[in-house]
Design an enzyme around this catalytic site. Sequence first.
Site, PDB file in Angstrom:
ATOM      1  N   SER A 288       0.822  -1.200   0.000  1.00  0.00           N
ATOM      2  CA  SER A 288       0.000   0.000   0.000  1.00  0.00           C
ATOM      3  C   SER A 288       0.857   1.251   0.000  1.00  0.00           C
ATOM      4  CB  SER A 288      -0.936  -0.007   1.213  1.00  0.00           C
ATOM      5  OG  SER A 288      -0.502   0.949   2.154  1.00  0.00           O
ATOM      6  N   LYS A 289       0.290   2.320  -0.526  1.00  0.00           N
ATOM      7  CA  LYS A 289       1.115   3.512  -0.693  1.00  0.00           C
ATOM      8  C   LYS A 289       1.519   4.132   0.632  1.00  0.00           C
ATOM      9  CE  LYS A 289      -2.986   5.903  -2.325  1.00  0.00           C
ATOM     10  NZ  LYS A 289      -3.813   5.860  -3.446  1.00  0.00           N
ATOM     11  N   ARG A 290       0.849   3.739   1.691  1.00  0.00           N
ATOM     12  CA  ARG A 290       1.271   4.262   2.989  1.00  0.00           C
ATOM     13  C   ARG A 290       2.602   3.647   3.431  1.00  0.00           C
ATOM     14  NH1 ARG A 290      -2.687   2.149   5.906  1.00  0.00           N
ATOM     15  NH2 ARG A 290      -3.856   1.688   4.034  1.00  0.00           N
ATOM     16  N   LYS A 291       2.927   2.488   2.878  1.00  0.00           N
ATOM     17  CA  LYS A 291       4.141   1.800   3.337  1.00  0.00           C
ATOM     18  C   LYS A 291       5.317   1.923   2.367  1.00  0.00           C
ATOM     19  CE  LYS A 291       1.149  -1.534   5.527  1.00  0.00           C
ATOM     20  NZ  LYS A 291       0.387  -2.661   5.017  1.00  0.00           N
ATOM     21  N   GLY A 292       5.145   2.649   1.297  1.00  0.00           N
ATOM     22  CA  GLY A 292       6.249   2.793   0.335  1.00  0.00           C
ATOM     23  C   GLY A 292       5.688   2.905  -1.066  1.00  0.00           C
TER      24      GLY A 292
END
Length: 524
Positions: A288-292
Amino acid sequence: MSKAITRFAPSPTGFLHVGHLRNAMLSYAIAKKYGGDFILRIEDTDQRRYVERSVEYIIDTLQRFGLDFNRGPSAGQIERLGTFSWYTNDWLDHLDEVEKVNDKDFADIYIQSQRLAIFQKYAWELVRKGFAYFCFCTEERLNKLKEEQKSIKTASTGYDGFCKRYSLEEALKKIKRGERPTIRLNVDSYKKYKSTKYIKVIDKVMGKLEFNLDFVTDQILIKSNGFPTYHLAVVVDDYLMGVTHMMRGVEWISSTPKQIMIYDMLGWRMPEIYQVPVLLDPAGGKLSKRKGSVFVGQFLEEGYLEEALLNFLMLLGWSPTDNREMFTMEEFIKALDITKLNKSNPIFNRQKLNWFNGEYIRKLTVQQFADKVKHWFKEFSQDEEMKNYVALDTAFDRKAALIQERISTIKDAESMLQFFYKRLPVPDYSAVKGVKEYGIEILRSAREEYIKMLNSYNTDSDLWNKERWIEELKSLAVKHSLKPADMFMIVRLHICGSEFSPPLFEAMQILGKNECLERLSYTQ
Ligand code: GLU
Protein backbone atom coordinates in the site's frame (compact mmCIF):
# COMPACT_ATOMS: atom_id res chain seq x y z
CA MET A 1 -1.94 -25.20 -27.57
CA SER A 2 -3.70 -22.90 -30.02
CA LYS A 3 -2.83 -19.23 -30.18
CA ALA A 4 -3.24 -17.26 -26.99
CA ILE A 5 -4.85 -13.84 -27.06
CA THR A 6 -4.39 -11.82 -23.92
CA ARG A 7 -5.11 -8.30 -22.88
CA PHE A 8 -4.07 -5.66 -20.46
CA ALA A 9 -7.06 -3.57 -19.50
CA PRO A 10 -6.12 -0.66 -17.26
CA SER A 11 -8.37 2.22 -16.32
CA PRO A 12 -6.89 5.60 -17.22
CA THR A 13 -6.62 6.98 -13.72
CA GLY A 14 -3.20 8.57 -14.08
CA PHE A 15 -1.29 5.89 -12.21
CA LEU A 16 -0.15 2.40 -12.91
CA HIS A 17 0.20 0.15 -9.89
CA VAL A 18 3.13 -2.23 -9.90
CA GLY A 19 0.59 -5.06 -9.64
CA HIS A 20 -0.85 -3.88 -12.95
CA LEU A 21 2.59 -4.01 -14.46
CA ARG A 22 2.94 -7.60 -13.25
CA ASN A 23 -0.39 -8.52 -14.86
CA ALA A 24 0.59 -6.80 -18.09
CA MET A 25 3.90 -8.62 -18.11
CA LEU A 26 2.31 -12.01 -17.54
CA SER A 27 -0.33 -11.38 -20.19
CA TYR A 28 2.33 -10.26 -22.61
CA ALA A 29 4.44 -13.33 -21.89
CA ILE A 30 1.53 -15.71 -22.42
CA ALA A 31 0.63 -14.10 -25.74
CA LYS A 32 4.23 -14.31 -26.92
CA LYS A 33 4.71 -17.84 -25.69
CA TYR A 34 1.72 -19.08 -27.63
CA GLY A 35 2.15 -16.97 -30.74
CA GLY A 36 -0.85 -14.73 -30.32
CA ASP A 37 -1.76 -11.11 -29.75
CA PHE A 38 -1.30 -8.94 -26.72
CA ILE A 39 -4.07 -6.36 -26.58
CA LEU A 40 -4.18 -3.04 -24.80
CA ARG A 41 -7.72 -2.03 -23.94
CA ILE A 42 -8.59 1.14 -22.10
CA GLU A 43 -11.37 0.67 -19.55
CA ASP A 44 -12.65 4.18 -19.12
CA THR A 45 -16.30 3.56 -18.46
CA ASP A 46 -16.10 5.26 -15.10
CA GLN A 47 -15.71 8.77 -16.37
CA ARG A 48 -15.28 10.25 -12.90
CA ARG A 49 -11.94 8.51 -12.56
CA TYR A 50 -10.56 9.61 -15.92
CA VAL A 51 -7.34 11.61 -15.78
CA GLU A 52 -6.12 13.63 -18.77
CA ARG A 53 -3.22 12.16 -20.75
CA SER A 54 -3.23 8.93 -18.81
CA VAL A 55 -3.75 6.80 -21.91
CA GLU A 56 -0.55 8.24 -23.36
CA TYR A 57 1.11 7.55 -20.04
CA ILE A 58 0.00 3.91 -20.08
CA ILE A 59 1.25 3.43 -23.62
CA ASP A 60 4.61 5.07 -22.84
CA THR A 61 5.01 2.89 -19.79
CA LEU A 62 4.31 -0.32 -21.67
CA GLN A 63 6.78 0.68 -24.34
CA ARG A 64 9.44 1.53 -21.84
CA PHE A 65 9.15 -1.95 -20.37
CA GLY A 66 9.19 -3.54 -23.80
CA LEU A 67 5.62 -4.80 -23.47
CA ASP A 68 4.51 -3.76 -26.93
CA PHE A 69 0.93 -4.51 -27.79
CA ASN A 70 -0.21 -5.85 -31.14
CA ARG A 71 -3.68 -4.38 -30.93
CA GLY A 72 -4.70 -1.28 -29.07
CA PRO A 73 -6.03 2.26 -29.34
CA SER A 74 -5.02 4.19 -32.44
CA ALA A 75 -3.75 7.77 -32.33
CA GLY A 76 -7.11 8.91 -33.66
CA GLN A 77 -8.96 7.11 -30.88
CA ILE A 78 -6.74 8.68 -28.28
CA GLU A 79 -7.36 12.09 -29.76
CA ARG A 80 -11.10 11.51 -29.66
CA LEU A 81 -11.07 10.62 -25.95
CA GLY A 82 -13.94 12.30 -24.17
CA THR A 83 -16.15 12.48 -27.26
CA PHE A 84 -18.55 9.60 -27.55
CA SER A 85 -20.13 9.91 -30.99
CA TRP A 86 -22.92 7.64 -29.79
CA TYR A 87 -25.95 7.91 -27.55
CA THR A 88 -25.36 8.29 -23.86
CA ASN A 89 -28.21 9.51 -21.60
CA ASP A 90 -30.70 9.21 -24.43
CA TRP A 91 -29.71 5.79 -25.68
CA LEU A 92 -33.02 4.23 -24.71
CA ASP A 93 -34.80 6.48 -27.21
CA HIS A 94 -32.92 4.67 -29.95
CA LEU A 95 -33.39 1.01 -29.18
CA ASP A 96 -34.17 0.18 -32.82
CA GLU A 97 -30.82 1.49 -33.85
CA VAL A 98 -29.04 -0.11 -30.91
CA GLU A 99 -30.41 -3.48 -31.90
CA LYS A 100 -28.89 -3.20 -35.34
CA VAL A 101 -25.41 -2.21 -34.25
CA ASN A 102 -22.83 -4.27 -36.09
CA ASP A 103 -19.99 -5.50 -33.90
CA LYS A 104 -17.60 -5.36 -36.82
CA ASP A 105 -17.99 -1.60 -37.10
CA PHE A 106 -16.33 -1.31 -33.71
CA ALA A 107 -13.82 -4.09 -34.11
CA ASP A 108 -10.75 -1.88 -34.17
CA ILE A 109 -11.72 0.32 -31.25
CA TYR A 110 -9.89 -0.34 -28.01
CA ILE A 111 -11.20 2.46 -25.83
CA GLN A 112 -14.39 1.41 -24.09
CA SER A 113 -16.03 4.83 -24.01
CA GLN A 114 -15.93 4.68 -27.82
CA ARG A 115 -17.68 1.32 -27.85
CA LEU A 116 -20.84 2.30 -25.96
CA ALA A 117 -23.11 1.09 -28.75
CA ILE A 118 -21.82 -2.44 -28.38
CA PHE A 119 -22.43 -2.65 -24.64
CA GLN A 120 -25.87 -1.15 -25.01
CA LYS A 121 -26.71 -3.64 -27.72
CA TYR A 122 -25.85 -6.63 -25.54
CA ALA A 123 -27.48 -5.20 -22.44
CA TRP A 124 -30.65 -4.72 -24.41
CA GLU A 125 -30.38 -8.28 -25.72
CA LEU A 126 -30.15 -9.52 -22.13
CA VAL A 127 -33.26 -7.53 -21.22
CA ARG A 128 -35.20 -8.99 -24.11
CA LYS A 129 -34.13 -12.49 -23.14
CA GLY A 130 -35.34 -11.87 -19.61
CA PHE A 131 -31.82 -12.13 -18.15
CA ALA A 132 -31.69 -8.48 -17.20
CA TYR A 133 -34.24 -5.82 -16.33
CA PHE A 134 -34.70 -2.07 -16.16
CA CYS A 135 -34.36 -0.57 -12.72
CA PHE A 136 -35.98 2.76 -11.93
CA CYS A 137 -34.99 3.01 -8.29
CA THR A 138 -33.75 6.38 -7.19
CA GLU A 139 -30.48 7.01 -5.37
CA GLU A 140 -32.61 7.78 -2.30
CA ARG A 141 -34.40 4.49 -2.32
CA LEU A 142 -31.16 2.57 -2.79
CA ASN A 143 -29.51 4.42 0.08
CA LYS A 144 -32.47 3.75 2.32
CA LEU A 145 -32.35 0.09 1.41
CA LYS A 146 -28.68 -0.06 2.36
CA GLU A 147 -29.38 1.60 5.70
CA GLU A 148 -32.17 -0.86 6.47
CA GLN A 149 -30.02 -3.83 5.56
CA LYS A 150 -27.29 -2.54 7.81
CA SER A 151 -29.60 -2.05 10.76
CA ILE A 152 -31.05 -5.55 10.61
CA LYS A 153 -27.69 -7.10 9.73
CA THR A 154 -29.17 -9.28 7.04
CA ALA A 155 -26.90 -11.66 5.20
CA SER A 156 -28.38 -10.74 1.85
CA THR A 157 -27.14 -7.32 1.06
CA GLY A 158 -27.37 -5.67 -2.31
CA TYR A 159 -30.33 -4.80 -4.43
CA ASP A 160 -33.72 -6.25 -3.42
CA GLY A 161 -35.09 -6.80 -6.91
CA PHE A 162 -37.88 -4.25 -6.50
CA CYS A 163 -38.05 -3.32 -10.20
CA LYS A 164 -38.52 -6.88 -11.37
CA ARG A 165 -42.22 -6.18 -10.78
CA TYR A 166 -42.42 -4.20 -14.03
CA SER A 167 -43.10 -6.08 -17.20
CA LEU A 168 -40.95 -5.11 -20.15
CA GLU A 169 -43.94 -3.34 -21.64
CA GLU A 170 -44.49 -1.29 -18.50
CA ALA A 171 -40.82 -0.47 -18.28
CA LEU A 172 -40.70 0.73 -21.87
CA LYS A 173 -43.71 2.93 -21.18
CA LYS A 174 -41.96 4.53 -18.27
CA ILE A 175 -38.93 5.10 -20.47
CA LYS A 176 -41.14 6.72 -23.12
CA ARG A 177 -42.36 9.09 -20.43
CA GLY A 178 -38.76 10.17 -19.92
CA GLU A 179 -37.54 8.01 -17.04
CA ARG A 180 -33.88 7.00 -17.22
CA PRO A 181 -33.37 3.56 -15.69
CA THR A 182 -30.31 1.44 -15.21
CA ILE A 183 -30.16 -2.15 -16.39
CA ARG A 184 -29.57 -4.89 -13.86
CA LEU A 185 -28.53 -8.50 -14.16
CA ASN A 186 -31.35 -10.85 -13.18
CA VAL A 187 -29.63 -13.47 -11.02
CA ASP A 188 -32.88 -15.35 -10.32
CA SER A 189 -33.54 -15.84 -13.99
CA TYR A 190 -30.11 -17.40 -14.32
CA LYS A 191 -30.74 -19.76 -11.42
CA LYS A 192 -33.95 -20.89 -13.06
CA TYR A 193 -32.30 -21.25 -16.44
CA LYS A 194 -29.54 -23.41 -14.98
CA SER A 195 -31.67 -25.01 -12.25
CA THR A 196 -28.96 -24.41 -9.70
CA LYS A 197 -27.85 -21.68 -7.38
CA TYR A 198 -24.18 -22.57 -7.58
CA ILE A 199 -21.56 -21.58 -10.07
CA LYS A 200 -18.39 -23.60 -10.27
CA VAL A 201 -15.37 -22.66 -12.26
CA ILE A 202 -11.72 -23.56 -12.50
CA ASP A 203 -9.46 -20.62 -12.03
CA LYS A 204 -6.11 -21.62 -13.53
CA VAL A 205 -4.27 -19.94 -10.69
CA MET A 206 -6.58 -20.09 -7.70
CA GLY A 207 -8.00 -23.53 -8.45
CA LYS A 208 -11.65 -24.60 -8.07
CA LEU A 209 -13.98 -21.74 -7.23
CA GLU A 210 -17.56 -22.09 -6.18
CA PHE A 211 -20.05 -19.26 -5.73
CA ASN A 212 -23.46 -19.36 -4.10
CA LEU A 213 -25.67 -17.12 -6.20
CA ASP A 214 -27.90 -16.33 -3.22
CA PHE A 215 -25.15 -13.92 -2.27
CA VAL A 216 -24.64 -12.37 -5.66
CA THR A 217 -26.54 -9.16 -6.21
CA ASP A 218 -28.42 -8.03 -9.31
CA GLN A 219 -25.47 -6.06 -10.56
CA ILE A 220 -25.99 -2.90 -12.60
CA LEU A 221 -24.81 -3.57 -16.16
CA ILE A 222 -25.64 -0.24 -17.76
CA LYS A 223 -25.84 2.99 -15.82
CA SER A 224 -28.57 5.52 -16.45
CA ASN A 225 -26.14 7.58 -18.51
CA GLY A 226 -25.81 4.77 -21.03
CA PHE A 227 -22.33 3.70 -19.90
CA PRO A 228 -21.65 0.08 -19.00
CA THR A 229 -20.17 -1.03 -15.70
CA TYR A 230 -16.97 -3.04 -15.62
CA HIS A 231 -18.82 -6.36 -15.22
CA LEU A 232 -20.63 -6.10 -18.55
CA ALA A 233 -17.93 -4.30 -20.51
CA VAL A 234 -15.21 -6.77 -19.59
CA VAL A 235 -17.26 -9.74 -20.77
CA VAL A 236 -18.39 -8.19 -24.03
CA ASP A 237 -14.94 -6.95 -24.91
CA ASP A 238 -13.01 -10.03 -23.89
CA TYR A 239 -15.38 -12.09 -25.99
CA LEU A 240 -15.47 -9.86 -29.06
CA MET A 241 -11.72 -9.34 -28.98
CA GLY A 242 -11.17 -13.09 -28.89
CA VAL A 243 -9.34 -13.15 -25.56
CA THR A 244 -8.36 -16.70 -24.64
CA HIS A 245 -6.59 -16.14 -21.30
CA MET A 246 -8.05 -13.53 -18.99
CA MET A 247 -5.44 -12.50 -16.49
CA ARG A 248 -6.19 -10.06 -13.71
CA GLY A 249 -5.74 -9.46 -10.00
CA VAL A 250 -7.74 -11.72 -7.72
CA GLU A 251 -9.23 -8.61 -6.12
CA TRP A 252 -11.78 -8.88 -8.93
CA ILE A 253 -12.98 -12.27 -7.77
CA SER A 254 -16.41 -11.01 -6.70
CA SER A 255 -16.97 -10.11 -10.32
CA THR A 256 -16.24 -13.65 -11.49
CA PRO A 257 -19.73 -15.21 -10.97
CA LYS A 258 -21.37 -12.18 -12.55
CA GLN A 259 -19.18 -12.53 -15.59
CA ILE A 260 -19.80 -16.25 -15.89
CA MET A 261 -23.54 -15.63 -15.82
CA ILE A 262 -23.27 -13.03 -18.58
CA TYR A 263 -21.22 -15.38 -20.76
CA ASP A 264 -23.78 -18.11 -20.30
CA MET A 265 -26.74 -15.83 -20.88
CA LEU A 266 -25.28 -14.63 -24.15
CA GLY A 267 -24.30 -18.16 -25.13
CA TRP A 268 -20.61 -17.30 -25.28
CA ARG A 269 -17.61 -19.36 -24.36
CA MET A 270 -15.50 -18.02 -21.56
CA PRO A 271 -11.78 -17.47 -21.77
CA GLU A 272 -9.60 -19.28 -19.26
CA ILE A 273 -9.44 -17.36 -16.00
CA TYR A 274 -6.11 -16.54 -14.36
CA GLN A 275 -6.66 -14.48 -11.23
CA VAL A 276 -3.29 -13.74 -9.74
CA PRO A 277 -2.79 -13.06 -6.03
CA VAL A 278 -2.41 -9.62 -4.57
CA LEU A 279 1.13 -8.45 -3.75
CA LEU A 280 1.84 -8.17 -0.04
CA ASP A 281 3.98 -5.71 1.82
CA PRO A 282 6.70 -7.30 3.97
CA ALA A 283 5.32 -5.22 6.84
CA GLY A 284 1.99 -7.04 6.44
CA GLY A 285 -1.16 -6.33 4.50
CA LYS A 286 -1.51 -5.35 0.88
CA LEU A 287 1.24 -3.44 -0.81
CA SER A 288 0.00 0.00 0.00
CA LYS A 289 1.12 3.51 -0.69
CA ARG A 290 1.27 4.26 2.99
CA LYS A 291 4.14 1.80 3.34
CA GLY A 292 6.25 2.79 0.33
CA SER A 293 6.15 3.10 -3.41
CA VAL A 294 3.50 1.19 -5.29
CA PHE A 295 3.21 3.00 -8.61
CA VAL A 296 5.41 2.17 -11.55
CA GLY A 297 6.30 5.84 -11.98
CA GLN A 298 7.58 5.98 -8.41
CA PHE A 299 9.94 3.07 -8.96
CA LEU A 300 11.37 4.70 -12.04
CA GLU A 301 11.78 7.94 -10.17
CA GLU A 302 13.59 6.09 -7.42
CA GLY A 303 16.05 4.83 -9.97
CA TYR A 304 15.00 1.25 -10.66
CA LEU A 305 15.80 -0.08 -14.10
CA GLU A 306 12.93 -1.43 -16.17
CA GLU A 307 14.67 -4.78 -16.70
CA ALA A 308 15.31 -5.17 -12.99
CA LEU A 309 11.76 -4.36 -11.97
CA LEU A 310 10.42 -6.77 -14.59
CA ASN A 311 12.78 -9.53 -13.50
CA PHE A 312 11.76 -9.00 -9.89
CA LEU A 313 8.08 -9.15 -10.84
CA MET A 314 8.62 -12.33 -12.87
CA LEU A 315 9.64 -14.17 -9.74
CA LEU A 316 6.70 -12.93 -7.71
CA GLY A 317 4.15 -15.59 -8.33
CA TRP A 318 6.13 -17.96 -10.50
CA SER A 319 9.18 -20.04 -9.62
CA PRO A 320 11.58 -21.45 -12.14
CA THR A 321 12.36 -25.14 -11.83
CA ASP A 322 16.06 -24.45 -11.27
CA ASN A 323 17.60 -21.84 -8.99
CA ARG A 324 18.07 -19.28 -11.67
CA GLU A 325 17.05 -15.76 -10.81
CA MET A 326 18.09 -13.59 -13.71
CA PHE A 327 15.74 -13.67 -16.67
CA THR A 328 15.45 -11.54 -19.74
CA MET A 329 11.94 -11.26 -21.10
CA GLU A 330 12.79 -13.75 -23.79
CA GLU A 331 14.14 -16.28 -21.33
CA PHE A 332 11.14 -15.78 -19.12
CA ILE A 333 8.74 -16.42 -21.98
CA LYS A 334 10.58 -19.63 -22.72
CA ALA A 335 10.72 -20.84 -19.14
CA LEU A 336 7.26 -19.77 -17.99
CA ASP A 337 4.87 -22.59 -17.18
CA ILE A 338 1.41 -21.10 -16.92
CA THR A 339 0.04 -24.15 -15.19
CA LYS A 340 2.35 -23.41 -12.28
CA LEU A 341 1.54 -19.88 -11.26
CA ASN A 342 1.65 -19.42 -7.54
CA LYS A 343 -1.62 -19.02 -5.73
CA SER A 344 -0.20 -17.76 -2.46
CA ASN A 345 0.36 -14.05 -2.06
CA PRO A 346 3.86 -12.98 -3.03
CA ILE A 347 5.74 -10.71 -0.67
CA PHE A 348 7.10 -7.61 -2.28
CA ASN A 349 10.58 -7.76 -0.82
CA ARG A 350 12.19 -4.41 -1.49
CA GLN A 351 15.69 -5.59 -0.55
CA LYS A 352 15.43 -8.24 -3.19
CA LEU A 353 14.38 -5.62 -5.70
CA ASN A 354 17.45 -3.58 -4.75
CA TRP A 355 19.59 -6.63 -5.28
CA PHE A 356 18.16 -7.17 -8.76
CA ASN A 357 18.64 -3.54 -9.58
CA GLY A 358 22.28 -3.63 -8.51
CA GLU A 359 22.85 -6.74 -10.63
CA TYR A 360 21.34 -5.08 -13.67
CA ILE A 361 23.34 -1.90 -13.12
CA ARG A 362 26.52 -3.98 -13.03
CA LYS A 363 25.60 -5.72 -16.26
CA LEU A 364 25.50 -2.50 -18.27
CA THR A 365 28.50 -1.27 -20.21
CA VAL A 366 29.95 1.96 -18.86
CA GLN A 367 28.46 3.82 -21.78
CA GLN A 368 24.99 2.35 -21.25
CA PHE A 369 25.21 3.05 -17.57
CA ALA A 370 26.28 6.66 -18.08
CA ASP A 371 23.45 7.16 -20.56
CA LYS A 372 20.92 5.74 -18.12
CA VAL A 373 22.13 7.98 -15.34
CA LYS A 374 22.09 11.03 -17.58
CA HIS A 375 18.63 10.17 -18.73
CA TRP A 376 17.46 9.70 -15.17
CA PHE A 377 18.70 13.17 -14.24
CA LYS A 378 16.88 14.69 -17.15
CA GLU A 379 13.65 12.93 -16.36
CA PHE A 380 13.53 12.87 -12.58
CA SER A 381 16.14 14.84 -10.69
CA GLN A 382 14.70 17.51 -8.42
CA ASP A 383 18.08 19.16 -8.08
CA GLU A 384 17.89 21.69 -10.90
CA GLU A 385 21.51 22.73 -10.51
CA MET A 386 22.85 19.19 -10.78
CA LYS A 387 20.48 18.44 -13.60
CA ASN A 388 21.99 21.26 -15.66
CA TYR A 389 25.55 20.36 -14.86
CA VAL A 390 25.03 16.75 -15.80
CA ALA A 391 23.26 17.63 -19.03
CA LEU A 392 26.19 19.81 -20.11
CA ASP A 393 29.01 17.62 -18.81
CA THR A 394 30.97 16.19 -21.73
CA ALA A 395 33.14 14.11 -19.39
CA PHE A 396 30.23 12.54 -17.58
CA ASP A 397 31.03 8.94 -18.51
CA ARG A 398 34.29 9.05 -16.59
CA LYS A 399 32.54 10.13 -13.43
CA ALA A 400 29.70 7.67 -13.87
CA ALA A 401 32.16 4.82 -14.36
CA LEU A 402 33.43 5.37 -10.83
CA ILE A 403 30.09 4.66 -9.20
CA GLN A 404 28.70 1.84 -11.30
CA GLU A 405 29.96 -0.80 -8.88
CA ARG A 406 28.73 1.05 -5.84
CA ILE A 407 25.10 1.92 -6.24
CA SER A 408 21.89 -0.03 -6.08
CA THR A 409 19.56 2.52 -7.66
CA ILE A 410 20.26 5.06 -10.37
CA LYS A 411 19.00 7.74 -8.02
CA ASP A 412 21.97 7.03 -5.72
CA ALA A 413 24.08 8.70 -8.42
CA GLU A 414 22.58 12.02 -7.41
CA SER A 415 24.21 12.04 -3.99
CA MET A 416 27.30 10.11 -5.06
CA LEU A 417 28.21 12.45 -7.89
CA GLN A 418 27.28 15.82 -6.52
CA PHE A 419 30.71 16.62 -5.14
CA PHE A 420 32.04 16.70 -8.68
CA TYR A 421 29.86 19.69 -9.38
CA LYS A 422 29.60 21.47 -6.07
CA ARG A 423 31.86 22.08 -3.12
CA LEU A 424 30.06 20.45 -0.28
CA PRO A 425 30.51 21.41 3.36
CA VAL A 426 33.21 19.26 4.93
CA PRO A 427 31.67 17.00 7.55
CA ASP A 428 33.28 17.18 10.97
CA TYR A 429 36.00 14.68 11.64
CA SER A 430 33.85 12.37 13.70
CA ALA A 431 33.77 10.03 10.70
CA VAL A 432 37.48 9.46 11.26
CA LYS A 433 37.48 6.36 13.42
CA GLY A 434 40.42 7.25 15.64
CA VAL A 435 39.57 10.90 16.13
CA LYS A 436 39.05 10.58 19.88
CA GLU A 437 42.35 8.87 20.27
CA TYR A 438 44.41 11.25 18.12
CA GLY A 439 42.74 14.57 18.79
CA ILE A 440 41.81 16.93 16.02
CA GLU A 441 45.09 18.89 15.88
CA ILE A 442 47.10 15.92 14.64
CA LEU A 443 44.56 15.33 11.92
CA ARG A 444 44.84 18.94 10.86
CA SER A 445 48.61 18.90 10.65
CA ALA A 446 48.61 15.63 8.70
CA ARG A 447 46.25 17.26 6.25
CA GLU A 448 48.39 20.40 6.01
CA GLU A 449 51.40 18.34 5.24
CA TYR A 450 49.50 16.57 2.50
CA ILE A 451 48.52 19.94 1.01
CA LYS A 452 52.19 20.86 0.79
CA MET A 453 53.02 17.59 -0.85
CA LEU A 454 50.27 17.90 -3.43
CA ASN A 455 51.25 21.48 -4.07
CA SER A 456 54.80 20.54 -4.87
CA TYR A 457 53.82 18.37 -7.87
CA ASN A 458 53.27 19.94 -11.20
CA THR A 459 53.32 17.41 -13.96
CA ASP A 460 50.50 15.01 -14.56
CA SER A 461 52.77 12.03 -14.21
CA ASP A 462 53.86 13.21 -10.78
CA LEU A 463 50.41 14.11 -9.67
CA TRP A 464 48.46 11.11 -10.82
CA ASN A 465 50.61 8.15 -10.00
CA LYS A 466 48.30 5.96 -7.96
CA GLU A 467 50.90 3.73 -6.29
CA ARG A 468 52.90 6.69 -5.18
CA TRP A 469 49.79 8.47 -3.94
CA ILE A 470 48.93 5.48 -1.79
CA GLU A 471 52.47 5.23 -0.46
CA GLU A 472 52.59 8.89 0.42
CA LEU A 473 49.35 8.94 2.30
CA LYS A 474 50.40 5.81 4.14
CA SER A 475 53.75 7.31 5.13
CA LEU A 476 52.04 10.51 6.27
CA ALA A 477 49.82 8.33 8.43
CA VAL A 478 52.84 6.61 9.95
CA LYS A 479 54.55 9.91 10.58
CA HIS A 480 51.56 11.23 12.52
CA SER A 481 50.79 7.88 14.14
CA LEU A 482 47.45 7.56 12.41
CA LYS A 483 45.87 4.48 10.98
CA PRO A 484 46.18 4.66 7.17
CA ALA A 485 42.41 4.31 6.74
CA ASP A 486 41.95 7.41 8.87
CA MET A 487 44.41 9.36 6.78
CA PHE A 488 42.48 8.49 3.64
CA MET A 489 39.27 9.40 5.40
CA ILE A 490 40.40 12.95 6.13
CA VAL A 491 41.24 13.49 2.49
CA ARG A 492 37.95 11.94 1.44
CA LEU A 493 35.90 14.14 3.76
CA HIS A 494 37.45 17.22 2.22
CA ILE A 495 37.39 16.18 -1.40
CA CYS A 496 33.99 14.50 -1.50
CA GLY A 497 32.18 16.10 1.43
CA SER A 498 31.15 12.65 2.62
CA GLU A 499 32.54 9.53 4.17
CA PHE A 500 31.09 7.56 1.27
CA SER A 501 32.56 8.25 -2.09
CA PRO A 502 33.66 6.72 -5.35
CA PRO A 503 37.33 5.70 -5.54
CA LEU A 504 39.14 8.65 -4.10
CA PHE A 505 42.24 8.80 -6.24
CA GLU A 506 40.25 8.73 -9.50
CA ALA A 507 37.86 11.33 -8.13
CA MET A 508 40.77 13.65 -7.31
CA GLN A 509 42.23 13.10 -10.71
CA ILE A 510 38.98 14.19 -12.33
CA LEU A 511 38.70 17.26 -10.12
CA GLY A 512 42.31 18.32 -10.81
CA LYS A 513 45.06 19.63 -8.61
CA ASN A 514 43.79 23.14 -7.98
CA GLU A 515 40.31 22.13 -7.05
CA CYS A 516 41.67 19.45 -4.70
CA LEU A 517 43.92 21.97 -3.02
CA GLU A 518 41.03 24.35 -2.48
CA ARG A 519 38.96 21.66 -0.90
CA LEU A 520 41.73 20.38 1.30
CA SER A 521 42.31 23.88 2.57
CA TYR A 522 38.90 24.33 4.17
CA THR A 523 39.53 24.72 7.83
CA GLN A 524 38.08 22.02 9.98
N1 GLU B 1 -9.90 -2.04 -15.54
C1 GLU B 1 -9.52 -2.95 -14.52
C2 GLU B 1 -8.44 -2.32 -13.66
O1 GLU B 1 -7.99 -1.25 -13.98
C3 GLU B 1 -8.99 -4.19 -15.16
C4 GLU B 1 -9.42 -5.44 -14.55
C5 GLU B 1 -9.28 -6.59 -15.55
O2 GLU B 1 -8.13 -6.82 -15.96
O3 GLU B 1 -10.25 -7.19 -15.94
O4 GLU B 1 -8.00 -2.85 -12.68
